[in-house]
Design a protein around this motif. Structure first.
Motif, PDB file in Angstrom:
ATOM      1  N   TYR A 150      -7.811  -9.204  -7.017  1.00  0.00           N
ATOM      2  CA  TYR A 150      -6.602  -8.384  -7.149  1.00  0.00           C
ATOM      3  C   TYR A 150      -5.528  -9.200  -7.883  1.00  0.00           C
ATOM      4  O   TYR A 150      -4.884  -8.740  -8.822  1.00  0.00           O
ATOM      5  CB  TYR A 150      -6.106  -8.014  -5.746  1.00  0.00           C
ATOM      6  CG  TYR A 150      -5.521  -6.636  -5.589  1.00  0.00           C
ATOM      7  CD1 TYR A 150      -4.668  -6.085  -6.533  1.00  0.00           C
ATOM      8  CD2 TYR A 150      -5.807  -5.878  -4.448  1.00  0.00           C
ATOM      9  CE1 TYR A 150      -4.128  -4.819  -6.345  1.00  0.00           C
ATOM     10  CE2 TYR A 150      -5.272  -4.613  -4.262  1.00  0.00           C
ATOM     11  CZ  TYR A 150      -4.434  -4.091  -5.216  1.00  0.00           C
ATOM     12  OH  TYR A 150      -3.892  -2.853  -5.029  1.00  0.00           O
TER      13      TYR A 150
ATOM     14  N   HIS B 117     -10.455  -4.182  -0.590  1.00  0.00           N
ATOM     15  CA  HIS B 117      -9.373  -4.931   0.042  1.00  0.00           C
ATOM     16  C   HIS B 117      -8.729  -4.101   1.163  1.00  0.00           C
ATOM     17  O   HIS B 117      -8.502  -4.602   2.264  1.00  0.00           O
ATOM     18  CB  HIS B 117      -8.333  -5.320  -1.017  1.00  0.00           C
ATOM     19  CG  HIS B 117      -7.448  -6.442  -0.598  1.00  0.00           C
ATOM     20  ND1 HIS B 117      -7.890  -7.739  -0.439  1.00  0.00           N
ATOM     21  CD2 HIS B 117      -6.127  -6.468  -0.279  1.00  0.00           C
ATOM     22  CE1 HIS B 117      -6.896  -8.506  -0.068  1.00  0.00           C
ATOM     23  NE2 HIS B 117      -5.806  -7.760   0.053  1.00  0.00           N
TER      24      HIS B 117
ATOM     25  N   HIS C  25       0.832  -1.210   0.000  1.00  0.00           N
ATOM     26  CA  HIS C  25       0.000   0.000   0.000  1.00  0.00           C
ATOM     27  C   HIS C  25       0.871   1.267   0.000  1.00  0.00           C
ATOM     28  O   HIS C  25       0.421   2.335  -0.389  1.00  0.00           O
ATOM     29  CB  HIS C  25      -0.886  -0.035   1.253  1.00  0.00           C
ATOM     30  CG  HIS C  25      -1.944   1.006   1.293  1.00  0.00           C
ATOM     31  ND1 HIS C  25      -2.972   1.054   0.381  1.00  0.00           N
ATOM     32  CD2 HIS C  25      -2.147   2.059   2.142  1.00  0.00           C
ATOM     33  CE1 HIS C  25      -3.756   2.087   0.684  1.00  0.00           C
ATOM     34  NE2 HIS C  25      -3.279   2.706   1.738  1.00  0.00           N
TER      35      HIS C  25
ATOM     36  N   HIS D 177       3.309 -11.651   0.301  1.00  0.00           N
ATOM     37  CA  HIS D 177       1.861 -11.469   0.529  1.00  0.00           C
ATOM     38  C   HIS D 177       1.086 -12.573  -0.196  1.00  0.00           C
ATOM     39  O   HIS D 177       0.147 -13.138   0.356  1.00  0.00           O
ATOM     40  CB  HIS D 177       1.431 -10.086   0.023  1.00  0.00           C
ATOM     41  CG  HIS D 177       0.067  -9.649   0.489  1.00  0.00           C
ATOM     42  ND1 HIS D 177      -0.170  -9.166   1.758  1.00  0.00           N
ATOM     43  CD2 HIS D 177      -1.148  -9.615  -0.138  1.00  0.00           C
ATOM     44  CE1 HIS D 177      -1.454  -8.860   1.884  1.00  0.00           C
ATOM     45  NE2 HIS D 177      -2.080  -9.125   0.746  1.00  0.00           N
TER      46      HIS D 177
END
Ligand code: HEM
Length: 221
Positions: free
Chosen positions: A136, A162, A34, A49
């Protein structure tokens, strides 16, 4: 009289701690993606991730199987009985040394506020994380910026869901860590989730409230 009771079975404890670890790691790598901070480096954060996301999904599949085969899913049936008393306890009673409004038993491990919160996590927040996360992935990787089958041409809405669910999960964890310390002693809840055993006043609900009696009937039905 207090009794030492086996309240959390081994799979339940394994699932709880693996879930905690996965969510912690997903939050750390997710917020790096992010742009909130730099630790692993962007590309590694994405790689880790994704690995953690697959681990989390496998864990969820096993957990769903466990909840249904053991009947433990019934612990999460929501109830409004004693809900207000539970909220008042956390807002006021707890600071005045008032007793817990509901008693923990093997058949009713969760108070009404926990039932509601955990159910919302299970049916709303975690599915939102998983579905938006998978979208995603499919948006990013196989079709490079598009999911043709679903007519999705922009990542904006997916990223919004998300990230919003990620904030909710992080907020939950902070509150969860505080509430964890509000058992009969500061560490009693933590010890129970590590060892499986907890000292309970009324382990099998002999002097239980109406709320607990109803829960028990449902489980026995
Ligand atoms: C099975 C579950 C999950 C899947 C499949 C998944 C998948 C993904 C993917 C593919 C990305 C984008 C990577 C890229 O840009 O290339 C992403 C970003 C992100 N993930 Fe997850 N994730 C999951 C669970 C979680 C959880 C539990 C959290 C936090 C508690 C989280 C937080 C984030 C955040 C904050 C971002 C950055 C979003 C943005 O800025 O647009 N994710 N995730």
């Amino acid at each position: 009289m207090k009794q030492k009771v086996y309240i959390y079975r081994s799979f339940e404890r394994f699932w709880h701690w693996m879930q905690a670890l996965s969510i912690f790691f997903l939050a750390a790598t997710g917020f790096e993606i992010h742009g909130s901070f730099t630790f692993f480096g962007y590309q590694n954060a994405v790689k880790y991730h994704n690995i953690a996301a697959y681990t989390f999904i496998v864990l969820i599949v096993f957990a769903i199987f466990w909840h249904f085969t053991t009947g433990e899913w019934r612990q999460y049936l929501p109830t409004t009985k004693h809900l207000k008393a539970q909220i008042n306890f956390y807002l006021i009673g707890i600071f005045q040394n008032a007793p817990h409004p509901t008693k923990k038993t093997v058949l009713s491990k969760l108070n009404p506020l926990q039932k509601l919160t955990y159910l919302a996590l299970k049916i709303l927040v975690i599915p939102t994380m998983v579905i938006s996360g998978l979208l995603y992935m499919f948006y990013r990787y196989p079709q490079k910026g598009m999911i043709e089958g679903l007519n999705i041409g922009t990542i904006e809405v997916i990223a919004l869901f998300h990230t919003a669910a990620a904030f909710l999960l992080v907020a939950f964890i902070i509150v969860h860590l505080y509430l964890m310390t509000t058992g009969s002693t500061i560490t009693s809840n933590l010890k129970a989730m590590i060892t499986g055993y907890e000292e309970l006043e009324d382990a099998h609900g002999n002097h239980e409230s109406e709320n607990l009696k109803n829960d028990k009937k449902e489980v026995e039905a």
